[in-house]
Design a protein around this motif. Structure first.
Motif, PDB file in Angstrom:
ATOM      1  N   PRO A  22      16.184 -37.756  -2.802  1.00 36.61           N
ATOM      2  CA  PRO A  22      16.538 -37.560  -4.471  1.00 36.61           C
ATOM      3  C   PRO A  22      17.274 -36.415  -5.110  1.00 36.61           C
ATOM      4  O   PRO A  22      17.662 -36.726  -6.780  1.00 36.61           O
ATOM      5  CB  PRO A  22      15.211 -38.172  -5.635  1.00 36.61           C
ATOM      6  CG  PRO A  22      14.406 -38.386  -5.087  1.00 36.61           C
ATOM      7  CD  PRO A  22      15.314 -38.109  -2.601  1.00 36.61           C
ATOM      8  N   GLY A  23      17.153 -35.189  -4.560  1.00 36.27           N
ATOM      9  CA  GLY A  23      16.532 -33.254  -6.114  1.00 36.27           C
ATOM     10  C   GLY A  23      18.914 -33.934  -5.810  1.00 36.27           C
ATOM     11  O   GLY A  23      19.384 -33.659  -6.459  1.00 36.27           O
ATOM     12  N   GLY A 129      10.584 -32.747 -23.113  1.00 35.19           N
ATOM     13  CA  GLY A 129      11.576 -32.382 -22.514  1.00 35.19           C
ATOM     14  C   GLY A 129      12.301 -33.971 -21.534  1.00 35.19           C
ATOM     15  O   GLY A 129      13.823 -33.060 -21.537  1.00 35.19           O
ATOM     16  N   VAL A 130      11.165 -33.678 -20.930  1.00 35.89           N
ATOM     17  CA  VAL A 130      11.497 -34.712 -19.829  1.00 35.89           C
ATOM     18  C   VAL A 130      11.380 -36.214 -19.596  1.00 35.89           C
ATOM     19  O   VAL A 130      12.453 -36.691 -18.172  1.00 35.89           O
ATOM     20  CB  VAL A 130      10.679 -33.962 -18.000  1.00 35.89           C
ATOM     21  CG1 VAL A 130      10.625 -34.635 -17.106  1.00 35.89           C
ATOM     22  CG2 VAL A 130      10.408 -32.609 -18.012  1.00 35.89           C
ATOM     23  N   LEU A 131      10.997 -36.685 -20.444  1.00 35.57           N
ATOM     24  CA  LEU A 131      10.915 -37.932 -20.932  1.00 35.57           C
ATOM     25  C   LEU A 131      12.648 -38.594 -21.002  1.00 35.57           C
ATOM     26  O   LEU A 131      12.919 -39.432 -20.515  1.00 35.57           O
ATOM     27  CB  LEU A 131      10.112 -38.385 -21.776  1.00 35.57           C
ATOM     28  CG  LEU A 131      10.098 -39.557 -22.200  1.00 35.57           C
ATOM     29  CD1 LEU A 131       9.191 -41.143 -21.153  1.00 35.57           C
ATOM     30  CD2 LEU A 131       9.177 -40.508 -23.159  1.00 35.57           C
ATOM     31  N   PRO A 132      13.418 -38.100 -21.863  1.00 32.75           N
ATOM     32  CA  PRO A 132      15.170 -38.429 -21.922  1.00 32.75           C
ATOM     33  C   PRO A 132      15.468 -38.344 -19.992  1.00 32.75           C
ATOM     34  O   PRO A 132      16.509 -39.448 -20.431  1.00 32.75           O
ATOM     35  CB  PRO A 132      15.758 -37.414 -22.724  1.00 32.75           C
ATOM     36  CG  PRO A 132      14.313 -36.917 -23.054  1.00 32.75           C
ATOM     37  CD  PRO A 132      13.262 -36.899 -22.430  1.00 32.75           C
ATOM     38  N   TYR A 133      15.087 -37.238 -19.300  1.00 33.67           N
ATOM     39  CA  TYR A 133      15.685 -37.686 -18.064  1.00 33.67           C
ATOM     40  C   TYR A 133      14.875 -39.003 -17.350  1.00 33.67           C
ATOM     41  O   TYR A 133      15.290 -38.589 -16.294  1.00 33.67           O
ATOM     42  CB  TYR A 133      15.724 -35.963 -17.331  1.00 33.67           C
ATOM     43  CG  TYR A 133      16.499 -35.333 -17.791  1.00 33.67           C
ATOM     44  CD1 TYR A 133      17.723 -35.123 -17.587  1.00 33.67           C
ATOM     45  CD2 TYR A 133      15.868 -34.258 -19.062  1.00 33.67           C
ATOM     46  CE1 TYR A 133      18.882 -34.394 -18.305  1.00 33.67           C
ATOM     47  CE2 TYR A 133      16.859 -33.175 -19.543  1.00 33.67           C
ATOM     48  CZ  TYR A 133      18.220 -33.358 -19.408  1.00 33.67           C
ATOM     49  OH  TYR A 133      18.414 -32.871 -20.022  1.00 33.67           O
ATOM     50  N   PHE A 134      13.452 -38.792 -17.703  1.00 32.34           N
ATOM     51  CA  PHE A 134      12.853 -39.617 -16.461  1.00 32.34           C
ATOM     52  C   PHE A 134      14.220 -41.054 -16.083  1.00 32.34           C
ATOM     53  O   PHE A 134      14.383 -41.982 -16.012  1.00 32.34           O
ATOM     54  CB  PHE A 134      11.247 -40.044 -17.273  1.00 32.34           C
ATOM     55  CG  PHE A 134      10.797 -39.029 -16.465  1.00 32.34           C
ATOM     56  CD1 PHE A 134      10.579 -38.987 -15.396  1.00 32.34           C
ATOM     57  CD2 PHE A 134       9.522 -39.369 -17.072  1.00 32.34           C
ATOM     58  CE1 PHE A 134      10.099 -37.388 -14.534  1.00 32.34           C
ATOM     59  CE2 PHE A 134       8.422 -37.974 -16.795  1.00 32.34           C
ATOM     60  CZ  PHE A 134       8.637 -38.045 -15.354  1.00 32.34           C
ATOM     61  N   TYR A 550      14.059 -36.808  -9.419  1.00 32.07           N
ATOM     62  CA  TYR A 550      14.681 -37.446 -10.005  1.00 32.07           C
ATOM     63  C   TYR A 550      15.088 -36.963 -11.579  1.00 32.07           C
ATOM     64  O   TYR A 550      15.851 -36.944 -12.102  1.00 32.07           O
ATOM     65  CB  TYR A 550      14.226 -39.255 -10.289  1.00 32.07           C
ATOM     66  CG  TYR A 550      14.943 -39.653  -9.095  1.00 32.07           C
ATOM     67  CD1 TYR A 550      15.873 -39.926  -8.389  1.00 32.07           C
ATOM     68  CD2 TYR A 550      14.048 -40.817  -8.475  1.00 32.07           C
ATOM     69  CE1 TYR A 550      16.380 -40.330  -7.276  1.00 32.07           C
ATOM     70  CE2 TYR A 550      14.085 -41.703  -7.339  1.00 32.07           C
ATOM     71  CZ  TYR A 550      15.341 -41.184  -6.807  1.00 32.07           C
ATOM     72  OH  TYR A 550      15.315 -41.839  -5.038  1.00 32.07           O
ATOM     73  N   GLY A 551      13.522 -37.034 -12.241  1.00 26.85           N
ATOM     74  CA  GLY A 551      13.511 -36.519 -13.849  1.00 26.85           C
ATOM     75  C   GLY A 551      14.261 -34.777 -13.422  1.00 26.85           C
ATOM     76  O   GLY A 551      14.607 -34.414 -14.405  1.00 26.85           O
ATOM     77  N   VAL A 552      13.697 -34.295 -12.394  1.00 26.45           N
ATOM     78  CA  VAL A 552      13.461 -32.888 -12.466  1.00 26.45           C
ATOM     79  C   VAL A 552      15.300 -33.030 -12.174  1.00 26.45           C
ATOM     80  O   VAL A 552      16.147 -31.967 -12.948  1.00 26.45           O
ATOM     81  CB  VAL A 552      13.344 -32.442 -11.351  1.00 26.45           C
ATOM     82  CG1 VAL A 552      13.795 -30.970 -10.893  1.00 26.45           C
ATOM     83  CG2 VAL A 552      11.835 -31.733 -11.725  1.00 26.45           C
ATOM     84  N   ALA A 553      15.689 -33.487 -11.013  1.00 27.40           N
ATOM     85  CA  ALA A 553      17.131 -33.193 -10.743  1.00 27.40           C
ATOM     86  C   ALA A 553      18.517 -33.821 -11.761  1.00 27.40           C
ATOM     87  O   ALA A 553      19.421 -32.982 -12.358  1.00 27.40           O
ATOM     88  CB  ALA A 553      17.771 -34.091  -9.494  1.00 27.40           C
ATOM     89  N   GLU A 554      17.797 -34.996 -13.077  1.00 26.07           N
ATOM     90  CA  GLU A 554      18.892 -34.948 -13.557  1.00 26.07           C
ATOM     91  C   GLU A 554      18.808 -33.706 -14.724  1.00 26.07           C
ATOM     92  O   GLU A 554      19.864 -33.732 -15.663  1.00 26.07           O
ATOM     93  CB  GLU A 554      17.913 -36.467 -14.406  1.00 26.07           C
ATOM     94  CG  GLU A 554      18.706 -37.295 -13.928  1.00 26.07           C
ATOM     95  CD  GLU A 554      20.380 -38.284 -13.775  1.00 26.07           C
ATOM     96  OE1 GLU A 554      20.769 -38.150 -14.677  1.00 26.07           O
ATOM     97  OE2 GLU A 554      20.084 -39.605 -13.256  1.00 26.07           O
ATOM     98  N   LYS A 555      17.901 -33.513 -14.764  1.00 26.81           N
ATOM     99  CA  LYS A 555      17.527 -32.167 -15.691  1.00 26.81           C
ATOM    100  C   LYS A 555      18.445 -30.935 -15.425  1.00 26.81           C
ATOM    101  O   LYS A 555      19.160 -30.269 -16.251  1.00 26.81           O
ATOM    102  CB  LYS A 555      16.183 -31.897 -16.802  1.00 26.81           C
ATOM    103  CG  LYS A 555      15.918 -30.480 -17.574  1.00 26.81           C
ATOM    104  CD  LYS A 555      14.395 -30.452 -17.357  1.00 26.81           C
ATOM    105  CE  LYS A 555      13.894 -29.050 -18.615  1.00 26.81           C
ATOM    106  NZ  LYS A 555      14.665 -28.733 -19.079  1.00 26.81           N
ATOM    107  N   ALA A 556      17.868 -30.756 -14.681  1.00 29.73           N
ATOM    108  CA  ALA A 556      19.153 -29.290 -13.620  1.00 29.73           C
ATOM    109  C   ALA A 556      20.465 -30.415 -13.673  1.00 29.73           C
ATOM    110  O   ALA A 556      20.990 -28.996 -13.516  1.00 29.73           O
ATOM    111  CB  ALA A 556      18.849 -29.650 -12.186  1.00 29.73           C
ATOM    112  N   ALA A 557      20.608 -31.226 -13.537  1.00 29.25           N
ATOM    113  CA  ALA A 557      21.837 -31.514 -13.619  1.00 29.25           C
ATOM    114  C   ALA A 557      22.899 -30.859 -15.271  1.00 29.25           C
ATOM    115  O   ALA A 557      23.984 -30.368 -15.083  1.00 29.25           O
ATOM    116  CB  ALA A 557      22.503 -32.828 -13.070  1.00 29.25           C
TER     117      ALA A 557
END
Ligand SMILES: Cc1cc2nc3c(=O)[nH]c(=O)nc-3n(C[C@H](O)[C@H](O)[C@H](O)COP(=O)(O)OP(=O)(O)OC[C@H]3O[C@@H](n4cnc5c(N)ncnc54)[C@H](O)[C@@H]3O)c2cc1C
Length: 576
Positions: A22-23, A129-134, A550-557
């Motif tokens: 996922p990351g 901050g993370v919900l939009p990425y979920f 998935y949430g962390v990685a979307e935000k990281a991108a």
């Protein structure tokens, strides 16, 4: 494209990403949305294409341990488990652990994710901050049996245009009505309409990582339409051993990797960054072999220390638990399917032809997240390990049938897991060989409040099966558990990891004396090196962990895109 051979590698890449779980898969996909960027994704395993056990959700139970899709680790002897060394599965190949996991989609609570903000000192890592990425990662899809899903989830907290399929069960089970009836009968088991809304207490319908009846792993981010991008190369069977500085400085933008199993070691350099997404076990291992870690570990092994950081590999947090099983007065359980090849084959044929039937779902149609009472005597002596007053201490998975099955009889299985554990363990190395098996010590049940949570969970499970809604269904428990001592002994003999390790390269504030990466996920003390996977999650949510990654990685991108505006002229924006 998936390269056939390393000779097809381009001369240079902007980003080299290590690991296709996922990351890594998420990050590779999002960065290559911009045509001006070249990305190489390296994966130690193969493509995992056309593997029935991976694609069929119900077969998830057969994927680990001791299979070709698992790294097949075990823990070191666990004192809390009477010295046992249970399996510690990790997926290998495209999809990583998301290709072998049990597909349950859970984000944790608002207070779980808010703790990330508190621990990292960066507000944007909180729930809001993370919900939009979920949501950005998620493609909620209707169940394949076409049943009415109103009252089974809350549309406003879900994403419908993302990449990872999420759905509620697509085939009814004989126990569905009874499980839900308990929520009307007993106050301690309230109904939870959406376990992913930020609130999760109660019993709710399972949301699972399934796209129209098929497993949705991080390979969805590497679907053919993305792999066709000219700026995304994927090299399989490429195992990274170390990250290396360029020209002796602390700019760690080169990697050493083994080209094919047993192949020669090669080097590659990224013009911008190396991104480690090798997961909560391998990422700290790569850091340690690269000289980033505790000098007391590295120096005796002869590994030159680049950055002395005792936090690398520490803080390993995992869920722990075991199942209680009851013999039941029904033949409509999955035991029948596992026992009779003809039944299983018929269901698999139905899945192949129509993507319907029992094979379209994971092992449980409902899950529960439950708390100890606020006035539980344990809190007189122990701090509450949950992230907040509405975060669970233990979880139930309601499984109508046991795998592997028994020779006869029908069973209902209730895995009980401590989801807000206080125990902390570590990953370390005891060899200078980067490919040696790491030492995995999650220290399961090392804190007595953890076994207390599982014990109270088991007692709660016993009350659950005693509800009137089950009248005539249960015959007897497989093991009689009455006294606390009996229950504790059973737990220590049977508990295993619930497979959710995080925090081994944890995020912390920029100037903190602990932690491994900063809130931008850059490795502290060096430049050119970032981590995007479960290891940066600073605190384990009371949830199965792939949604978090998935949430962390979307935000990281998005963080990476903002760091290099010259490369990412068409910056993707997130719609909340
Ligand atoms: C049996 C099991 C059941 C689970 N059930 C659930 C569930 O129901 N729901 C849920 O949400 N989560 C579940 N999880 C956990 C979830 O799958 C993980 O949290 C998630 O996959 C972690 O993502 P990641 O990207 O951090 O790492 P991973 O998914 O582990 O991906 C890491 C990738 O890096 C590769 N890699 C490692 N080292 C190297 C190297 N040196 N060079 C190149 N490549 C390398 C690996 O082969 C792998 O492909 C389960 C896990 C297991 C094991």
């Amino acid at each position: 494209v998936i390269l056939k051979h390393s000779s097809q590698l381009k001369k240079s890449y902007d980003f080299i990403i290590v690991g296709a779980g996922p990351g890594g898969a998420t990050t590779a996909n999002r960065l290559t949305e911009s045509a001006g960027v070249n990305v190489l994704l390296l994966e130690a395993g193969g493509a995992n294409d056309g593997v029935l056990e991976i694609d069929v959700p119900q077969l998830c139970v057969t994927l680990t341990p001791n299979t070709p899709w698992d790294w097949n680790f075990t823990t070191v002897p666990q004192d809390g488990l009477l010295g046992r060394t249970p399996p510690f599965p990790r997926g290998i190949g495209l999809g990583g652990t998301s290709a072998v996991n049990c597909l349950v989609y859970t984000r944790g609570t608002k207070s779980d994710i808010d703790t990330w903000a508190a621990l990292s000192g960066d507000e944007s890592w909180g729930w809001d901050g993370v919900l939009p990425y979920f949501k950005k990662s998620e493609k909620f899809n209707l169940p394949v049996d076409g049943h009415n899903v109103s009252g089974q989830f809350r549309a406003e907290v879900h994403g419908f245009h993302g990449i990872i399929g999420v759905s509620v069960p697509g085939a009814g089970r004989a126990t569905d009505d009874r499980v839900i009836a308990v929520t009307r009968e007993l106050e301690e088991f309230p109904f939870q309409v959406d376990i992913n809304s930020g609130e999760h207490l109660g019993i709710g319908w399972t949301q699972a990582l399934i796209d129209r009846g098929v497993r949705s792993s991080s390979k969805a981010y590497l679907a053919p339409k993305y792999l066709n991008r000219k700026n995304l190369d994927v090299l399989l069977h490429a195992r990274v051993s170390r990250v290396l500085p360029t020209d002796g400085a602390l700019f760690l933008n080169s990697i050493e990797f083994q080209d094919g199993e047993g192949g020669e070691l090669k080097h590659l350099t990224a013009s911008k960054e190396v991104i480690l997404s090798a997961g909560a076990v391998h990422t700290p291992v790569i850091l340690l072999h690269s000289g980033i870690g505790d000098s007391e570990v590295l120096t005796p092994l002869g590994i030159p220390v680049l950055v002395h950081n005792p936090s690398v590999g520490q803080n390993l947090t995992d869920h722990v638990g075991c199942s209680i099983t009851f013999e039941v007065n029904s033949t409509k359980t999955l035991d029948e399917v596992w026992r009779k090849d003809s039944l299983k084959d018929a269901l698999i044929t139905e899945w192949r032809e129509k993507k319907t039937g029992l094979m379209v779902d994971t092992s449980e149609n409902q899950v529960a997240f439950l708390r100890l009472p606020d006035d539980d005597p344990i809190f007189e002596t122990h701090e509450d390990p949950a992230s907040g007053p509405t975060t669970a201490h233990f979880e139930f998975l309601f499984q109508n049938g046991v795998f592997p099955t028994k020779d006869s009889g029908n069973y209902f299985n209730l895995p009980v897991g401590a989801v807000s554990p206080a125990s902390r363990g570590f990953i370390t190395i005891n060899s200078s060989d980067p490919f040696a098996v790491p030492l995995i010590d999650p220290r399961l049940l090392s804190e007595d409040i953890d076994i207390y949570m599982v014990r109270q969970g088991i007692k709660t499970g016993q009350r659950f099966v005693a509800a009137k809604a089950w009248d005539g269904y249960f015959i007897r428990p497989l093991v009689n558990l009455t006294s606390d001592d009996e229950i504790d002994q059973y737990i220590r003999e049977n508990a295993v990891s619930f497979f959710h390790p995080v925090a081994t390269a944890a995020m912390s504030p920029v100037n903190a004396s602990w932690g491994v990466v900063d809130p931008n996920l850059l490795v502290k003390g060096v430049s050119g090196l970032r981590v995007v996977d479960a290891s940066v999650v600073p605190r384990l949510p009371a949830a199965h962990t792939s949604a978090a990654v998935y949430g962390v990685a979307e935000k990281a991108a998005d963080i990476i895109k903002a760091t290099y505006p010259e490369l990412f002229s068409n910056r993707a924006t997130v719609k909340a």
